[in-house]
Design a protein around this motif. Structure first.
Motif, PDB file in Angstrom:
ATOM      1  N   LYS A 107      27.367  62.393   6.394  1.00  0.00           N
ATOM      2  CA  LYS A 107      25.926  62.693   6.465  1.00  0.00           C
ATOM      3  C   LYS A 107      25.133  61.463   6.907  1.00  0.00           C
ATOM      4  O   LYS A 107      24.286  61.533   7.796  1.00  0.00           O
ATOM      5  CB  LYS A 107      25.423  63.203   5.110  1.00  0.00           C
ATOM      6  N   LYS A 108      25.445  60.336   6.294  1.00  0.00           N
ATOM      7  CA  LYS A 108      24.734  59.092   6.624  1.00  0.00           C
ATOM      8  C   LYS A 108      24.924  58.744   8.115  1.00  0.00           C
ATOM      9  O   LYS A 108      23.954  58.430   8.827  1.00  0.00           O
ATOM     10  CB  LYS A 108      25.271  57.958   5.749  1.00  0.00           C
ATOM     11  N   GLN A 109      26.151  58.809   8.592  1.00  0.00           N
ATOM     12  CA  GLN A 109      26.433  58.445   9.986  1.00  0.00           C
ATOM     13  C   GLN A 109      25.789  59.428  10.959  1.00  0.00           C
ATOM     14  O   GLN A 109      25.245  59.028  11.990  1.00  0.00           O
ATOM     15  CB  GLN A 109      27.953  58.377  10.230  1.00  0.00           C
ATOM     16  N   LEU A 110      25.833  60.698  10.600  1.00  0.00           N
ATOM     17  CA  LEU A 110      25.268  61.717  11.497  1.00  0.00           C
ATOM     18  C   LEU A 110      23.741  61.612  11.543  1.00  0.00           C
ATOM     19  O   LEU A 110      23.124  61.842  12.593  1.00  0.00           O
ATOM     20  CB  LEU A 110      25.720  63.109  11.024  1.00  0.00           C
ATOM     21  N   GLU A 111      23.141  61.221  10.423  1.00  0.00           N
ATOM     22  CA  GLU A 111      21.683  61.011  10.423  1.00  0.00           C
ATOM     23  C   GLU A 111      21.301  59.892  11.386  1.00  0.00           C
ATOM     24  O   GLU A 111      20.292  59.994  12.090  1.00  0.00           O
ATOM     25  CB  GLU A 111      21.194  60.682   8.999  1.00  0.00           C
ATOM     26  N   GLU A 112      22.133  58.852  11.422  1.00  0.00           N
ATOM     27  CA  GLU A 112      21.849  57.758  12.361  1.00  0.00           C
ATOM     28  C   GLU A 112      21.970  58.226  13.811  1.00  0.00           C
ATOM     29  O   GLU A 112      21.155  57.873  14.658  1.00  0.00           O
ATOM     30  CB  GLU A 112      22.799  56.582  12.088  1.00  0.00           C
ATOM     31  N   VAL A 113      22.997  59.043  14.069  1.00  0.00           N
ATOM     32  CA  VAL A 113      23.156  59.612  15.414  1.00  0.00           C
ATOM     33  C   VAL A 113      21.918  60.435  15.782  1.00  0.00           C
ATOM     34  O   VAL A 113      21.367  60.314  16.882  1.00  0.00           O
ATOM     35  CB  VAL A 113      24.435  60.499  15.472  1.00  0.00           C
ATOM     36  N   MET A 114      21.469  61.264  14.851  1.00  0.00           N
ATOM     37  CA  MET A 114      20.315  62.129  15.127  1.00  0.00           C
ATOM     38  C   MET A 114      19.046  61.324  15.355  1.00  0.00           C
ATOM     39  O   MET A 114      18.221  61.684  16.196  1.00  0.00           O
ATOM     40  CB  MET A 114      20.109  63.131  13.980  1.00  0.00           C
ATOM     41  N   ASN A 115      18.885  60.228  14.612  1.00  0.00           N
ATOM     42  CA  ASN A 115      17.708  59.368  14.818  1.00  0.00           C
ATOM     43  C   ASN A 115      17.688  58.810  16.234  1.00  0.00           C
ATOM     44  O   ASN A 115      16.644  58.793  16.887  1.00  0.00           O
ATOM     45  CB  ASN A 115      17.692  58.219  13.802  1.00  0.00           C
ATOM     46  N   THR A 116      18.842  58.351  16.690  1.00  0.00           N
ATOM     47  CA  THR A 116      18.933  57.823  18.061  1.00  0.00           C
ATOM     48  C   THR A 116      18.589  58.910  19.073  1.00  0.00           C
ATOM     49  O   THR A 116      17.801  58.694  19.997  1.00  0.00           O
ATOM     50  CB  THR A 116      20.363  57.288  18.328  1.00  0.00           C
ATOM     51  N   LEU A 117      19.174  60.092  18.898  1.00  0.00           N
ATOM     52  CA  LEU A 117      18.936  61.181  19.869  1.00  0.00           C
ATOM     53  C   LEU A 117      17.471  61.605  19.864  1.00  0.00           C
ATOM     54  O   LEU A 117      16.896  61.901  20.908  1.00  0.00           O
ATOM     55  CB  LEU A 117      19.839  62.372  19.552  1.00  0.00           C
ATOM     56  N   ARG A 118      16.867  61.602  18.693  1.00  0.00           N
ATOM     57  CA  ARG A 118      15.451  61.994  18.597  1.00  0.00           C
ATOM     58  C   ARG A 118      14.587  60.997  19.371  1.00  0.00           C
ATOM     59  O   ARG A 118      13.691  61.378  20.095  1.00  0.00           O
ATOM     60  CB  ARG A 118      15.035  62.067  17.128  1.00  0.00           C
ATOM     61  N   LYS A 119      14.889  59.704  19.188  1.00  0.00           N
ATOM     62  CA  LYS A 119      14.130  58.661  19.911  1.00  0.00           C
ATOM     63  C   LYS A 119      14.266  58.838  21.423  1.00  0.00           C
ATOM     64  O   LYS A 119      13.355  58.540  22.180  1.00  0.00           O
ATOM     65  CB  LYS A 119      14.637  57.264  19.530  1.00  0.00           C
ATOM     66  N   GLU A 120      15.430  59.311  21.843  1.00  0.00           N
ATOM     67  CA  GLU A 120      15.668  59.493  23.277  1.00  0.00           C
ATOM     68  C   GLU A 120      15.103  60.816  23.792  1.00  0.00           C
ATOM     69  O   GLU A 120      15.179  61.099  24.986  1.00  0.00           O
ATOM     70  CB  GLU A 120      17.188  59.446  23.556  1.00  0.00           C
ATOM     71  N   GLY A 121      14.589  61.638  22.879  1.00  0.00           N
ATOM     72  CA  GLY A 121      14.050  62.943  23.296  1.00  0.00           C
ATOM     73  C   GLY A 121      15.128  63.949  23.644  1.00  0.00           C
ATOM     74  O   GLY A 121      14.881  64.924  24.344  1.00  0.00           O
ATOM     75  N   ASN A 122      16.337  63.724  23.140  1.00  0.00           N
ATOM     76  CA  ASN A 122      17.456  64.632  23.414  1.00  0.00           C
ATOM     77  C   ASN A 122      17.354  65.861  22.494  1.00  0.00           C
ATOM     78  O   ASN A 122      17.315  65.727  21.277  1.00  0.00           O
ATOM     79  CB  ASN A 122      18.774  63.886  23.182  1.00  0.00           C
ATOM     80  N   LYS A 123      17.340  67.054  23.085  1.00  0.00           N
ATOM     81  CA  LYS A 123      17.106  68.283  22.312  1.00  0.00           C
ATOM     82  C   LYS A 123      18.377  69.115  22.101  1.00  0.00           C
ATOM     83  O   LYS A 123      18.315  70.220  21.563  1.00  0.00           O
ATOM     84  CB  LYS A 123      16.069  69.154  23.031  1.00  0.00           C
TER      85      LYS A 123
END
Ligand SMILES: [Zn+2]
Length: 282
Positions: free
Chosen positions: A129-145
């Motif tokens: 969960k912790k690692q995937l949250e970090e992945v999602m934060n990066t993707l959100r910053k990049e505007g990846n949907k």
């Protein structure tokens, strides 16, 4: 989101159909359209090697041919690895898959998130969960949907029970399940009747809301299994999976999204069988 044909349950193959002119993704998309199938999963299981330019042009081809794409990330992913470098590379591989998938116009990416190794399921869940949250934060910053869809796994040594995947989906924004019904059947020895399939879809809706049933990422294949779960993929007619009952449950719940067939060896033959069976249901 998918470029076309939302609001339906689409059937297609995990990887390029065997009857395609070549092993290229381009030939795969064209063959899917010729066969009258609706979707294809682009396999990056040995690594993401496609260039951004190629991805954009394949995305345009897929939109023109009305083929919805999804992507499968590399096998070399373990968010619960002991070595920090391996965890780092696992996150990079998910990011690479999501970035190329976004250029492809793909709807969703899936991957096998982790192995328990020496950890308990609860410890593994917290780490993933912790690692995937970090992945999602990066993707959100990049505007990846692109929807991030960790897969329900087939082996008991592999993180990814139905409960774990549904919980991750409910706790992290942008995550939805990739439900591999063959894996879940192989892992539990159960989940192989209309009522059980219907109950799973019910759980999905209760936990994640109607939008989850409207955006399903499903994997399906014939499967051989033993005490430890999945042994190998088979053709559906050669396995005990009651796929017609699953299709009936999906139809009765008006589930929408993609059903990716991973049968071995003739994957498009089973994808067509699933589509035909589904369409002929009352
Ligand atoms: Zn998979």
């Amino acid at each position: 989101m998918s470029p076309s044909r939302t609001g339906e349950l689409l059937f297609g193959t995990g990887g390029v159909p065997l009857s395609a002119e070549s092993r290229s993704t381009e030939a795969g998309i064209k063959r899917i359209a010729e066969l009258g199938l609706g979707c294809m999963e682009v396999e990056f299981v040995q690594g993401v090697k496609m260039s951004p330019e190629v991805a954009v042009s394949l995305g345009e081809l897929a939109a023109r041919k009305k083929v919805v794409l999804t992507a499968h990330g590399p096998y070399a992913i373990n968010l619960n690895a002991v070595e920090p470098q391996k965890v780092h590379m696992s996150k990079e591989r998910i990011l690479q898959t999501a970035r190329i998938a976004s250029l492809l116009g793909a709807k969703s990416i899936t991957f096998h998130a982790a192995f328990y190794l020496e950890d308990t399921p609860a410890e593994t869940y917290a780490t993933v969960k912790k690692q995937l949250e970090e992945v999602m934060n990066t993707l959100r910053k990049e505007g990846n949907k692109v929807t991030i869809s960790p897969e329900v796994s087939g082996k008991i040594s592999q993180f990814g029970s139905l409960e774990e995947i549904l919980k991750l989906s409910s706790e992290i924004d942008g995550v939805l399940p990739c439900i591999d019904f063959s894996h879940w059947h192989a892992r539990t020895g159960k989940a192989n009747s209309y009522q059980e399939f219907f109950d799973i879809l019910d759980r999905v809706e209760r936990k994640l809301g109607r939008r989850a049933l409207d955006n399903m990422h499903i994997h399906l294949s014939g499967i051989a299994y033993g005490q430890k779960g999945e042994i190998k993929h088979l053709m559906l007619p050669d396995s005990d999976l009651r796929y017609a009952e699953l299709l009936k449950a999906l139809k009765d719940r008006r589930a929408k999204g993609v059903v990716i067939c991973e049968s071995v060896p003739y994957l498009e033959q089973d994808a067509l069988l699933l589509q035909k069976t589904y369409r002929e249901l009352p």
